[in-house]
Design a protein around this motif. Structure first.
Motif, PDB file in Angstrom:
ATOM      1  N   ALA A  49      47.516  39.038  52.319  1.00  0.00           N
ATOM      2  CA  ALA A  49      46.902  38.005  53.149  1.00  0.00           C
ATOM      3  C   ALA A  49      47.498  38.024  54.544  1.00  0.00           C
ATOM      4  O   ALA A  49      48.610  38.508  54.763  1.00  0.00           O
ATOM      5  N   PHE A  50      46.737  37.449  55.477  1.00  0.00           N
ATOM      6  CA  PHE A  50      47.137  37.379  56.884  1.00  0.00           C
ATOM      7  C   PHE A  50      46.773  36.022  57.446  1.00  0.00           C
ATOM      8  O   PHE A  50      45.785  35.411  57.040  1.00  0.00           O
ATOM      9  N   ILE A  51      47.586  35.559  58.415  1.00  0.00           N
ATOM     10  CA  ILE A  51      47.261  34.315  59.102  1.00  0.00           C
ATOM     11  C   ILE A  51      47.614  34.458  60.575  1.00  0.00           C
ATOM     12  O   ILE A  51      48.639  35.028  60.931  1.00  0.00           O
ATOM     13  N   SER A  52      46.760  33.909  61.423  1.00  0.00           N
ATOM     14  CA  SER A  52      46.938  34.032  62.863  1.00  0.00           C
ATOM     15  C   SER A  52      47.996  33.064  63.377  1.00  0.00           C
ATOM     16  O   SER A  52      48.569  32.271  62.631  1.00  0.00           O
ATOM     17  N   TYR A  53      48.233  33.092  64.666  1.00  0.00           N
ATOM     18  CA  TYR A  53      49.315  32.321  65.276  1.00  0.00           C
ATOM     19  C   TYR A  53      49.264  30.832  64.905  1.00  0.00           C
ATOM     20  O   TYR A  53      50.265  30.242  64.510  1.00  0.00           O
ATOM     21  N   GLY A  54      48.105  30.257  65.059  1.00  0.00           N
ATOM     22  CA  GLY A  54      47.965  28.832  64.803  1.00  0.00           C
ATOM     23  C   GLY A  54      47.395  28.505  63.438  1.00  0.00           C
ATOM     24  O   GLY A  54      47.231  27.328  63.092  1.00  0.00           O
ATOM     25  N   GLY A  55      47.064  29.527  62.681  1.00  0.00           N
ATOM     26  CA  GLY A  55      46.528  29.316  61.346  1.00  0.00           C
ATOM     27  C   GLY A  55      45.013  29.250  61.273  1.00  0.00           C
ATOM     28  O   GLY A  55      44.447  29.064  60.194  1.00  0.00           O
ATOM     29  N   GLY A  56      44.346  29.410  62.410  1.00  0.00           N
ATOM     30  CA  GLY A  56      42.902  29.269  62.408  1.00  0.00           C
ATOM     31  C   GLY A  56      42.142  30.436  61.831  1.00  0.00           C
ATOM     32  O   GLY A  56      40.969  30.319  61.448  1.00  0.00           O
ATOM     33  N   VAL A  57      42.799  31.580  61.743  1.00  0.00           N
ATOM     34  CA  VAL A  57      42.161  32.776  61.198  1.00  0.00           C
ATOM     35  C   VAL A  57      42.986  33.275  60.024  1.00  0.00           C
ATOM     36  O   VAL A  57      44.203  33.435  60.123  1.00  0.00           O
ATOM     37  N   THR A  58      42.319  33.491  58.922  1.00  0.00           N
ATOM     38  CA  THR A  58      42.979  34.066  57.752  1.00  0.00           C
ATOM     39  C   THR A  58      42.136  35.214  57.226  1.00  0.00           C
ATOM     40  O   THR A  58      40.922  35.274  57.464  1.00  0.00           O
ATOM     41  N   TYR A  59      42.797  36.083  56.518  1.00  0.00           N
ATOM     42  CA  TYR A  59      42.113  37.249  55.977  1.00  0.00           C
ATOM     43  C   TYR A  59      42.834  37.639  54.696  1.00  0.00           C
ATOM     44  O   TYR A  59      44.067  37.554  54.627  1.00  0.00           O
ATOM     45  N   TYR A  60      42.064  38.054  53.684  1.00  0.00           N
ATOM     46  CA  TYR A  60      42.652  38.336  52.379  1.00  0.00           C
ATOM     47  C   TYR A  60      42.270  39.722  51.877  1.00  0.00           C
ATOM     48  O   TYR A  60      41.151  40.190  52.122  1.00  0.00           O
ATOM     49  N   GLY A  61      43.183  40.314  51.151  1.00  0.00           N
ATOM     50  CA  GLY A  61      42.859  41.523  50.441  1.00  0.00           C
ATOM     51  C   GLY A  61      41.951  41.203  49.263  1.00  0.00           C
ATOM     52  O   GLY A  61      41.887  40.048  48.811  1.00  0.00           O
ATOM     53  N   ASP A  62      41.287  42.197  48.754  1.00  0.00           N
ATOM     54  CA  ASP A  62      40.312  41.968  47.687  1.00  0.00           C
ATOM     55  C   ASP A  62      40.937  41.306  46.463  1.00  0.00           C
ATOM     56  O   ASP A  62      40.306  40.468  45.811  1.00  0.00           O
ATOM     57  N   SER A  63      42.164  41.668  46.153  1.00  0.00           N
ATOM     58  CA  SER A  63      42.795  41.114  44.962  1.00  0.00           C
ATOM     59  C   SER A  63      43.151  39.641  45.120  1.00  0.00           C
ATOM     60  O   SER A  63      43.360  38.935  44.127  1.00  0.00           O
ATOM     61  N   ALA A  64      43.213  39.160  46.343  1.00  0.00           N
ATOM     62  CA  ALA A  64      43.626  37.784  46.606  1.00  0.00           C
ATOM     63  C   ALA A  64      42.455  36.836  46.869  1.00  0.00           C
ATOM     64  O   ALA A  64      42.612  35.617  46.749  1.00  0.00           O
ATOM     65  N   LYS A  65      41.340  37.380  47.210  1.00  0.00           N
ATOM     66  CA  LYS A  65      40.197  36.537  47.589  1.00  0.00           C
ATOM     67  C   LYS A  65      39.802  35.594  46.457  1.00  0.00           C
ATOM     68  O   LYS A  65      39.659  35.997  45.314  1.00  0.00           O
ATOM     69  N   GLY A  66      39.659  34.330  46.817  1.00  0.00           N
ATOM     70  CA  GLY A  66      39.229  33.327  45.857  1.00  0.00           C
ATOM     71  C   GLY A  66      40.334  32.749  44.996  1.00  0.00           C
ATOM     72  O   GLY A  66      40.118  31.765  44.297  1.00  0.00           O
ATOM     73  N   ARG A  67      41.523  33.354  45.028  1.00  0.00           N
ATOM     74  CA  ARG A  67      42.632  32.867  44.199  1.00  0.00           C
ATOM     75  C   ARG A  67      43.867  32.491  45.018  1.00  0.00           C
ATOM     76  O   ARG A  67      44.604  31.591  44.622  1.00  0.00           O
ATOM     77  N   PHE A  68      44.093  33.176  46.111  1.00  0.00           N
ATOM     78  CA  PHE A  68      45.289  32.929  46.920  1.00  0.00           C
ATOM     79  C   PHE A  68      44.899  32.263  48.235  1.00  0.00           C
ATOM     80  O   PHE A  68      43.810  32.487  48.773  1.00  0.00           O
TER      81      PHE A  68
END
Length: 127
Positions: A49-68
């Motif tokens: 997973a990834f999160i931007s400076y202020g938290g407004g943008v996040t991105y997840y790997g396939d294994s994490a999507k919907g659960r993390f």
């Protein structure tokens, strides 16, 4: 000197939840985007997973999507990873990482683009 310290790992049953944390010191935290990666025994490091400076943008790997869920608290220099519905395949050492380059530049899923790493926290999911 930059330091990232993870905590919160442990043993959990399949289907359970766990929240791991990463506290940063020695850096201006809100100038760093943050990522979580994991590495299971005998496997390559994997982006979680990834999160931007202020938290407004996040991105997840396939294994994490919907659960993390990744989140951050800039006032306390902390990034979190909430993990729900854990599976045995989530067993791994989890690492947080920091980089100054924004998510619009480079590949946030590549560990090579991160400047600082923690020592990891172990998560074991029993089936």
């Amino acid at each position: 000197q930059a330091q990232l310290v993870e905590s919160g790992g442990g043993l959990v049953q399949a289907g359970g939840s766990l929240r791991i944390s990463c506290v940063a010191s020695g850096i201006t935290f809100n100038r760093y985007v943050m990522g979580w990666f994991r590495q299971a025994p005998g496997k390559e490091r994997e982006f979680v997973a990834f999160i931007s400076y202020g938290g407004g943008v996040t991105y997840y790997g396939d294994s994490a999507k919907g659960r993390f869920t990744i989140s951050r608290d800039n006032a306390n220099n902390t990034v979190y990873l909430q993990m729900n519905n854990l599976k045995s395949e989530d067993t791994a050492d989890y690492y947080c990482a920091a980089r100054t380059v924004p998510h619009t530049v480079g590949d946030v899923t590549s560990g090579r683009t991160y400047e600082h790493w923690g020592q990891g926290t172990q998560v074991t999911v029993s089936s």
